[in-house]
Design a protein around this motif. Sequence first.
Motif: not given
Length: 144
Positions: A17-38
């Motif tokens: 996913a290139a460390q990007t949310c596959e739904y909203c497309k916000v890159p993890e690198l620029f987010s303040f929240i955690g990312y996880e497996i869905d």
Amino acid sequence: MSRYISAKNRNFVKERAAQTCEYCKVPELFSFIGYEIDHIISLKHGGENSLENLAWACAICSLNKGTDIGTMLLPSQKIIRFFNPRTEDWALHFEVSDALNLPKTEIGEATVKIFQFNQVDRLMERQMLANAGLYPPPDGLLAN
Ligand SMILES: [Zn+2]
């Protein structure tokens, strides 16, 4: 079914996913929240831990989706499933306009509604990213 997903598979899903949310497309690198497996199709609905059923998601998309797999759109009362990042092109179902993630299809509409893509805090985050030239991500990341 076991909920266990190996570290190797977690990393694969994240990198795919290139460390990007596959739904909203916000890159993890620029987010303040955690990312996880869905689980795209939740275990509750018969989904599996296979790589074809896993997506990388920000915690807000994941929380809002929960174990749901679709919703009823009103006023038609049609049951519409959510966007599947493994089998569908994001840009087919959504478009970005001034950081708003707008639906282009009923699948997009169902996903925007339940995932709350345009909730005010989320929109403000994406507007800040857009102002910095970081949102939407490059076309290559919108293609899947
Ligand atoms: Zn997200």
